[in-house]
Scaffold this motif. Structure first.
Motif, short mmCIF file in Angstrom:
data_model
loop_
_atom_site.label_atom_id
_atom_site.label_comp_id
_atom_site.label_asym_id
_atom_site.label_seq_id
_atom_site.Cartn_x
_atom_site.Cartn_y
_atom_site.Cartn_z
N TYR A 194 8.83 95.63 59.80
CA TYR A 194 9.91 96.60 59.94
C TYR A 194 9.40 97.96 59.49
N ASP A 195 10.08 99.01 59.92
CA ASP A 195 9.72 100.35 59.44
C ASP A 195 10.99 101.19 59.32
N THR A 196 10.88 102.26 58.55
CA THR A 196 12.02 103.15 58.32
C THR A 196 12.08 104.19 59.44
N VAL A 197 13.21 104.24 60.14
CA VAL A 197 13.40 105.20 61.24
C VAL A 197 13.83 106.56 60.68
N LYS A 198 14.76 106.53 59.73
CA LYS A 198 15.26 107.79 59.16
C LYS A 198 15.96 107.51 57.84
N THR A 199 15.89 108.46 56.93
CA THR A 199 16.59 108.36 55.65
C THR A 199 17.68 109.44 55.61
N PHE A 200 18.90 109.05 55.27
CA PHE A 200 20.03 109.97 55.21
C PHE A 200 20.37 110.25 53.74
N ASP A 201 20.55 111.51 53.40
CA ASP A 201 20.90 111.91 52.03
C ASP A 201 22.25 112.64 52.07
N LEU A 202 23.25 112.08 51.37
CA LEU A 202 24.60 112.63 51.42
C LEU A 202 24.91 113.57 50.25
N HIS A 203 23.86 113.94 49.49
CA HIS A 203 24.10 114.80 48.32
C HIS A 203 24.82 116.10 48.71
N ASN A 204 24.36 116.74 49.76
CA ASN A 204 24.91 118.03 50.16
C ASN A 204 25.81 117.93 51.39
N THR A 205 26.35 116.70 51.59
CA THR A 205 27.22 116.48 52.74
C THR A 205 28.65 116.33 52.25
N ALA A 206 29.56 117.10 52.85
CA ALA A 206 30.96 117.05 52.42
C ALA A 206 31.88 116.48 53.48
N ASN A 207 31.49 116.58 54.75
CA ASN A 207 32.39 116.16 55.81
C ASN A 207 31.60 115.49 56.93
N VAL A 208 32.27 114.57 57.61
CA VAL A 208 31.67 113.90 58.76
C VAL A 208 32.73 113.80 59.85
N GLU A 209 32.32 114.09 61.09
CA GLU A 209 33.22 113.95 62.23
C GLU A 209 32.97 112.59 62.88
N VAL A 210 34.05 111.84 63.10
CA VAL A 210 33.94 110.47 63.62
C VAL A 210 34.45 110.46 65.06
N ASP A 211 33.59 109.99 65.96
CA ASP A 211 33.94 109.88 67.39
C ASP A 211 34.04 108.39 67.70
N LYS A 212 35.25 107.91 67.97
CA LYS A 212 35.47 106.47 68.16
C LYS A 212 35.26 106.08 69.62
N PHE A 213 34.48 105.00 69.81
CA PHE A 213 34.26 104.41 71.13
C PHE A 213 34.77 102.97 71.11
N ALA A 214 34.65 102.28 72.24
CA ALA A 214 35.19 100.91 72.35
C ALA A 214 34.52 99.96 71.36
N VAL A 215 33.19 100.02 71.26
CA VAL A 215 32.47 99.06 70.41
C VAL A 215 31.60 99.74 69.38
N SER A 216 31.76 101.04 69.18
CA SER A 216 30.93 101.74 68.20
C SER A 216 31.63 103.03 67.75
N ARG A 217 31.03 103.66 66.72
CA ARG A 217 31.54 104.93 66.24
C ARG A 217 30.35 105.86 65.99
N LEU A 218 30.48 107.09 66.43
CA LEU A 218 29.42 108.09 66.26
C LEU A 218 29.82 109.02 65.11
N TYR A 219 28.95 109.07 64.08
CA TYR A 219 29.22 109.88 62.90
C TYR A 219 28.31 111.11 62.95
N THR A 220 28.93 112.33 62.98
CA THR A 220 28.17 113.58 62.98
C THR A 220 28.46 114.30 61.66
N PHE A 221 27.44 114.37 60.78
CA PHE A 221 27.61 114.98 59.46
C PHE A 221 27.55 116.50 59.58
#
Length: 382
Positions: free
Chosen positions: A75-102
């Motif tokens: 296995y390998d790491t694709v990406k690391t997300f750091d929420l320290h400086n994140t205050a809001n996320v926009e959620v786009d709902k689909f039928a079988v998934s959700r897209l989160y845009t920080f």
């Protein structure tokens, strides 16, 4: 591959997380998972590389077959997300998934466990807002604004509308034909139900008759066995029991008349050693005759396996008892012949007597059980 296998593998590699969720960078790539640690503002997106391994598997019948097993190669790491400086996320709902845009521009698609991921974001003080869409973008197929999906959704919707329109504009003749067909289907269904009920009643009657016949045959068989048992008990009492009663009677008679009488006579001086020796010879011969009688006993045909076993136990123990007594008789003959009785002679004769008694008790126990099987009470032979 089961999720638990993936979890166990990642933890064995030192990864720390509370749960995993299928995810990707909005590229619809498989075998990628977000590793979420509830106490950390940093989470990873990893890609698991799977492969196949052949193993020999033994089935319930002991047959070995080769089976292909799915395994994790790496296995390998694709990406690391750091929420320290994140205050809001926009959620786009689909039928079988959700897209989160920080709000820092980073994007991740979560394909499962939405509630758990939302709860994690909330615990990290990241507020969420639902992406607003125009009314037509809320229709299935138009939400992603993907051209091919929108075309397919349009064609599907038009097909449904045409079908509804066709049904609404059904002609009178078509309606009559449809109603007639529906009535026929209903009549056919009702007929099938009635036929099934008739067949069920017929089967139940046949089953009842079969059980009654079985009960009748069982009663006849029980009566037959009862009569056979009574006949066998009568034959046992008239033909077999007298033989064993005569054997036991002769054993007791010979013992009293030749063994006890001899030792009583020698003790009180009324019998000489010559007579005593002759009595011992006579007693041993009579015991030979009794052993022949036991060995030559025929097993009745109506005996079952248990009866045959009891008869053999009776014969074996009684024959062994007679042979043991004969060993004591031989010692007594030596004493009377030499006119010399030592303490060791007395002890040996007593020992043979006690041993023979134990064999006799086992033989009589088997005979008592055999008599009980045929309702017979032992009658001492005259």
């Amino acid at each position: 591959m089961k999720e638990q296998e993936i979890i166990d593998y990642l933890k064995s590699k030192g990864e720390i997380f509370d749960f995993i969720a299928g995810a990707d960078l909005n590229k619809f790539e498989g075998n990628q998972y977000a590793l979420i640690n509830q106490d950390s503002s940093i989470f990873k997106l990893v890609s698991v590389k799977k492969g196949k391994r052949k193993e020999m598997v033994t089935d319930s019948k002991g047959k070995k077959t080769e089976k292909s097993i799915e395994v994790i190669d790496d296995y390998d790491t694709v990406k690391t997300f750091d929420l320290h400086n994140t205050a809001n996320v926009e959620v786009d709902k689909f039928a079988v998934s959700r897209l989160y845009t920080f709000d820092n521009g980073e994007v991740i698609r979560i394909n499962e466990k939405f509630n758990e991921f939302d709860s994690y974001l909330s615990s990290q003080n990241v507020s969420s807002s639902l992406k607003e869409r125009k009314w037509y973008r809320k229709i299935l197929g138009f939400r992603s604004a993907t051209p091919w999906k929108m075309i397919l959704a349009t064609l599907f919707t038009m097909a449904i509308l045409f079908l509804l329109f066709d049904l609404a504009t059904e002609s009178s003749a078509e309606k009559d034909t449809r109603i007639a067909a529906e009535k026929k289907e209903k009549a056919d269904a009702e007929k099938l139900i009635k036929d099934a009920e008739k067949q069920k009643a017929k089967d139940e009657a046949a089953e009842k008759a079969r059980k009654e016949e079985e009960k009748k045959l069982a009663a006849q068989e029980a009566e037959k066995q009862k009569q056979e048992k009574a006949a066998n008990a009568k034959t046992y009492a008239s033909d077999f029991a007298p033989i064993t009663e005569m054997q036991i009677g002769n054993i007791d008679t010979h013992w009293d008349n030749l063994w006890k009488a001899t030792f009583d006579g020698v003790s009180n001086g009324t019998m000489d050693n010559f007579t005593a020796y002759t009595n011992m010879v006579d007693l041993s011969k009579k015991y030979d005759g009794l052993k022949d009688s036991l060995n030559n006993m025929e097993t009745p045909e109506y005996f079952d396996d248990k009866d045959r076993e009891l008869l053999e136990k009776y014969k074996d123990n009684m024959s062994t008892m007679l042979s043991t007594r004969q060993e004591g008789i031989e010692k007594a003959k030596e004493v009377f012949d030499s006119n010399k009785l030592t303490p060791s002679d007395v002890e040996e004769i007593k020992s043979k007597g006690k041993l023979s008694e134990s064999f006799m008790m086992q033989g009589l126990s088997a005979l008592t059980e055999l008599n009980s099987n045929y309702g017979h009470e032992y009658k001492k032979s005259e």
